[in-house]
Design a protein around this motif. Structure first.
Motif, mmCIF file in Angstrom:
data_model
loop_
_atom_site.group_PDB
_atom_site.id
_atom_site.type_symbol
_atom_site.label_atom_id
_atom_site.label_comp_id
_atom_site.label_asym_id
_atom_site.label_seq_id
_atom_site.Cartn_x
_atom_site.Cartn_y
_atom_site.Cartn_z
ATOM 1 N N VAL A 50 22.385 13.382 89.094
ATOM 2 C CA VAL A 50 22.851 13.275 87.795
ATOM 3 C C VAL A 50 22.228 14.253 86.532
ATOM 4 O O VAL A 50 22.826 14.479 85.610
ATOM 5 N N ALA A 51 20.779 13.940 86.766
ATOM 6 C CA ALA A 51 19.935 14.851 85.554
ATOM 7 C C ALA A 51 20.166 16.179 85.606
ATOM 8 O O ALA A 51 20.501 16.857 84.576
ATOM 9 N N HIS A 52 20.631 16.758 86.729
ATOM 10 C CA HIS A 52 20.689 18.486 86.700
ATOM 11 C C HIS A 52 21.890 18.639 86.060
ATOM 12 O O HIS A 52 22.336 19.566 85.586
ATOM 13 N N GLU A 53 23.058 17.714 86.397
ATOM 14 C CA GLU A 53 24.206 17.902 85.840
ATOM 15 C C GLU A 53 24.487 17.819 84.403
ATOM 16 O O GLU A 53 25.057 18.537 83.485
ATOM 17 N N LEU A 54 23.589 16.940 83.591
ATOM 18 C CA LEU A 54 23.468 16.632 82.480
ATOM 19 C C LEU A 54 22.685 17.965 81.665
ATOM 20 O O LEU A 54 23.221 18.533 80.932
ATOM 21 N N MET A 55 21.673 18.469 82.515
ATOM 22 C CA MET A 55 21.206 19.802 81.960
ATOM 23 C C MET A 55 21.610 21.070 82.211
ATOM 24 O O MET A 55 21.551 21.721 81.202
ATOM 25 N N PHE A 56 22.345 21.263 83.347
ATOM 26 C CA PHE A 56 23.073 22.328 83.417
ATOM 27 C C PHE A 56 24.604 22.499 83.573
ATOM 28 O O PHE A 56 24.959 23.243 83.763
ATOM 29 N N GLY A 57 25.096 21.329 83.375
ATOM 30 C CA GLY A 57 26.515 21.068 83.366
ATOM 31 C C GLY A 57 27.219 21.726 82.418
ATOM 32 O O GLY A 57 26.694 22.268 81.498
ATOM 33 N N PRO A 58 28.618 21.649 82.345
ATOM 34 C CA PRO A 58 29.278 22.044 81.219
ATOM 35 C C PRO A 58 29.177 21.693 79.810
ATOM 36 O O PRO A 58 29.546 22.220 78.823
ATOM 37 N N ASP A 59 28.481 20.405 79.927
ATOM 38 C CA ASP A 59 28.208 19.681 78.480
ATOM 39 C C ASP A 59 26.901 20.052 77.875
ATOM 40 O O ASP A 59 26.380 19.459 76.952
ATOM 41 N N ALA A 60 26.137 20.689 78.777
ATOM 42 C CA ALA A 60 24.597 21.087 78.290
ATOM 43 C C ALA A 60 24.888 21.873 76.986
ATOM 44 O O ALA A 60 25.569 22.804 76.788
ATOM 45 N N PRO A 61 23.737 21.548 75.997
ATOM 46 C CA PRO A 61 22.767 20.516 76.011
ATOM 47 C C PRO A 61 22.915 19.238 75.580
ATOM 48 O O PRO A 61 22.241 18.454 75.546
ATOM 49 N N HIS A 62 24.186 19.127 75.145
ATOM 50 C CA HIS A 62 24.710 18.138 74.278
ATOM 51 C C HIS A 62 24.687 16.812 75.008
ATOM 52 O O HIS A 62 24.441 15.572 74.797
ATOM 53 N N ALA A 63 25.039 16.900 76.585
ATOM 54 C CA ALA A 63 25.237 15.770 77.364
ATOM 55 C C ALA A 63 23.588 15.243 77.459
ATOM 56 O O ALA A 63 23.395 13.895 77.636
ATOM 57 N N VAL A 64 22.542 15.822 77.285
ATOM 58 C CA VAL A 64 21.128 15.519 77.229
ATOM 59 C C VAL A 64 20.930 14.651 76.075
ATOM 60 O O VAL A 64 20.304 13.600 76.038
ATOM 61 N N VAL A 65 21.318 15.217 74.876
ATOM 62 C CA VAL A 65 21.057 14.459 73.615
ATOM 63 C C VAL A 65 21.820 13.074 73.790
ATOM 64 O O VAL A 65 21.297 12.248 73.086
ATOM 65 N N ASP A 66 23.144 13.262 74.107
ATOM 66 C CA ASP A 66 23.778 11.887 74.080
ATOM 67 C C ASP A 66 23.097 10.995 75.320
ATOM 68 O O ASP A 66 23.215 9.628 74.892
ATOM 69 N N PHE A 67 22.558 11.284 76.155
ATOM 70 C CA PHE A 67 21.895 10.711 77.171
ATOM 71 C C PHE A 67 20.887 9.754 76.497
ATOM 72 O O PHE A 67 20.685 8.794 76.598
ATOM 73 N N PHE A 68 19.951 10.500 76.039
ATOM 74 C CA PHE A 68 18.742 10.016 75.307
ATOM 75 C C PHE A 68 18.999 8.993 74.200
ATOM 76 O O PHE A 68 18.433 8.044 74.020
ATOM 77 N N ALA A 69 20.238 9.233 73.474
ATOM 78 C CA ALA A 69 20.639 8.588 72.452
ATOM 79 C C ALA A 69 21.157 7.119 73.126
ATOM 80 O O ALA A 69 20.910 6.022 72.451
ATOM 81 N N ALA A 70 21.774 7.095 74.108
ATOM 82 C CA ALA A 70 22.282 5.933 74.828
ATOM 83 C C ALA A 70 21.185 5.247 75.313
ATOM 84 O O ALA A 70 21.046 3.809 74.985
ATOM 85 N N ALA A 71 20.204 5.778 75.762
ATOM 86 C CA ALA A 71 19.119 5.095 75.986
ATOM 87 C C ALA A 71 18.289 4.484 75.087
ATOM 88 O O ALA A 71 17.678 3.224 75.416
ATOM 89 N N GLY A 72 18.015 5.143 73.954
ATOM 90 C CA GLY A 72 17.454 4.421 72.739
ATOM 91 C C GLY A 72 17.990 3.285 72.297
ATOM 92 O O GLY A 72 17.393 2.262 71.691
ATOM 93 N N GLN A 73 19.338 3.359 72.265
ATOM 94 C CA GLN A 73 20.299 2.303 71.982
ATOM 95 C C GLN A 73 20.068 1.184 73.004
ATOM 96 O O GLN A 73 20.185 -0.074 72.650
ATOM 97 N N GLU A 74 19.700 1.174 74.344
ATOM 98 C CA GLU A 74 19.751 0.227 75.078
ATOM 99 C C GLU A 74 18.178 -0.540 75.136
ATOM 100 O O GLU A 74 17.880 -1.363 75.297
#
Length: 376
Positions: free
Chosen positions: A352-376
């Protein structure tokens, strides 16, 4: 038997196992193909997690000494875009649970904690043969043979022990890393040093990325990620350092010069690191007298968990053997059951992490992941 436990491989997992066994007065011998502890570089930074790597070192009685190796500030993390713009900047405020150390220094700590002669250097394994009575013969490249009562394969991705248990073989993931170093970066390459910051830096795009970490002093260690088949990399002449770095850097047209400098200005020849993995959830039926740990058991894409899991594997196996004297099979079954569960979870998370980092939505998928983690 003078050494009731035979460990193949003096990586972190095998050494933690040997150390935990020593703490419990169980003799072990470790056979390592490398000719000496310092025969090759031991890799870069490791973040040692509070839920697996640190408990393993605690079981080995080394947690206090480990703290002396921690490099302050290295838990900081920056995410940049291809222009060098900062998308995410996470400082190291000292409260994180993943302190960073140099892999080589951690390995030295483990080696120094073992009795002299525990590790036998220059012992390359050529084959392993079952005897049919739960014991195994380890055949070395020089023809010498060692008889193992209990054999543990801690010998990495291309394990010689794994075929005793499983027919699984590592497969190429379609992605490779190219490793470079910049030394004295704050003085010689201040723009690159500023881009990396005090800890880790990720500059990502679909199918590629430049990842760097500040090591001890002002050394910048970079892993360039590219998605290409093996044939593409085979066409790059890595014996010609200048040509190879130029070819790799050409995959990042228009990227900020402070980022591509991490490739083109390397003080060392670039090193190709193809990424391989075993099937997620890799497991086997219990075979008497032998088991695996670390990458030999559950090789996956780099996700920050590999060294931690290997150390926890070693620590838990050592503790299980100590808890079941005279009942090796119960200890091995206990070790494998727990290892299978946690390694499958880690491999899934890593994918999952590699898909976030190198998938079609990189790098913004990583930003969104950290934003969601911060809200949790």
């Amino acid at each position: 038997m003078r050494h009731p436990v035979t460990i193949i491989g003096a990586g972190l997992g095998g050494l933690v196992l040997a150390r935990v066994l020593h703490v419990h007065d169980i003799p072990a011998v470790v056979f390592e193909a490398e000719p000496s502890p310092d025969s090759r570089p031991q890799g870069g930074m490791l973040d040692i997690h509070d839920h697996n790597g640190q408990p393993a070192l605690d079981a080995a009685g080394l947690l206090d000494r480990f703290q002396d190796l921690v490099l302050e500030g290295r838990q900081a993390m920056r995410l940049l875009d291809r222009d060098g713009g900062v998308l995410l900047d996470e400082p190291d405020d000292g409260t994180g649970g993943r302190p960073e150390v140099q892999r080589g220094e951690l390995r030295r700590l483990l080696l120094d904690s073992l009795p002299d002669g525990t590790v036998r250097w220059g012992r390359k394994v050529a084959a392993v043969r079952p005897r049919g009575d739960g014991r195994h013969e380890v055949v070395f490249a020089d023809g010498a043979v060692h008889l193992a009562d209990l054999l543990v394969g801690a010998d990495g991705a291309w394990s010689k022990v794994r075929p005793l248990l499983s027919g699984a073989e590592p497969r190429y993931t379609g992605r490779s890393f190219v490793e470079t170093y910049l030394h004295d970066a704050d003085t010689r390459y201040p723009a690159a040093a500023k881009a990396v910051g005090g800890g880790a830096m990720l500059a990502l795009a679909p199918g590629k990325g430049i990842q760097a970490h500040r090591e001890r002093g002002d050394t910048l260690h970079t892993y360039v990620a590219l998605e290409h088949p093996r044939d593409w990399f085979a066409a790059v002449d890595f014996t010609d350092a200048a040509a190879a770095t130029a070819r790799i850097a050409a995959e990042f047209p228009g990227w900020a010069p402070e980022l591509t400098a991490l490739i083109t200005e390397s003080d060392t020849a670039p090193v190709l690191r193809p990424l391989h993995e075993l099937p997620v959830g890799h497991r086997w039926e219990r075979v008497p007298g032998v088991t695996l740990l670390g990458d030999a058991a559950h090789l996956t894409v780099p996700n920050g968990e590999g060294a931690n899991l290997a150390m926890l594997d070693g620590a838990e196996l050592g503790a299980a053997l100590a808890a079941h004297p005279g009942d090796v099979e119960t200890a091995l079954a206990e070790h494998e059951r727990a290892m299978f569960t946690r390694s499958a979870e880690a491999a899934t998370d890593g994918a999952v992490a590699h898909e976030l980092m190198f998938g079609p939505d990189a790098p913004h998928a990583v930003v969104d992941f950290f934003a969601a983690a911060g809200q949790e």
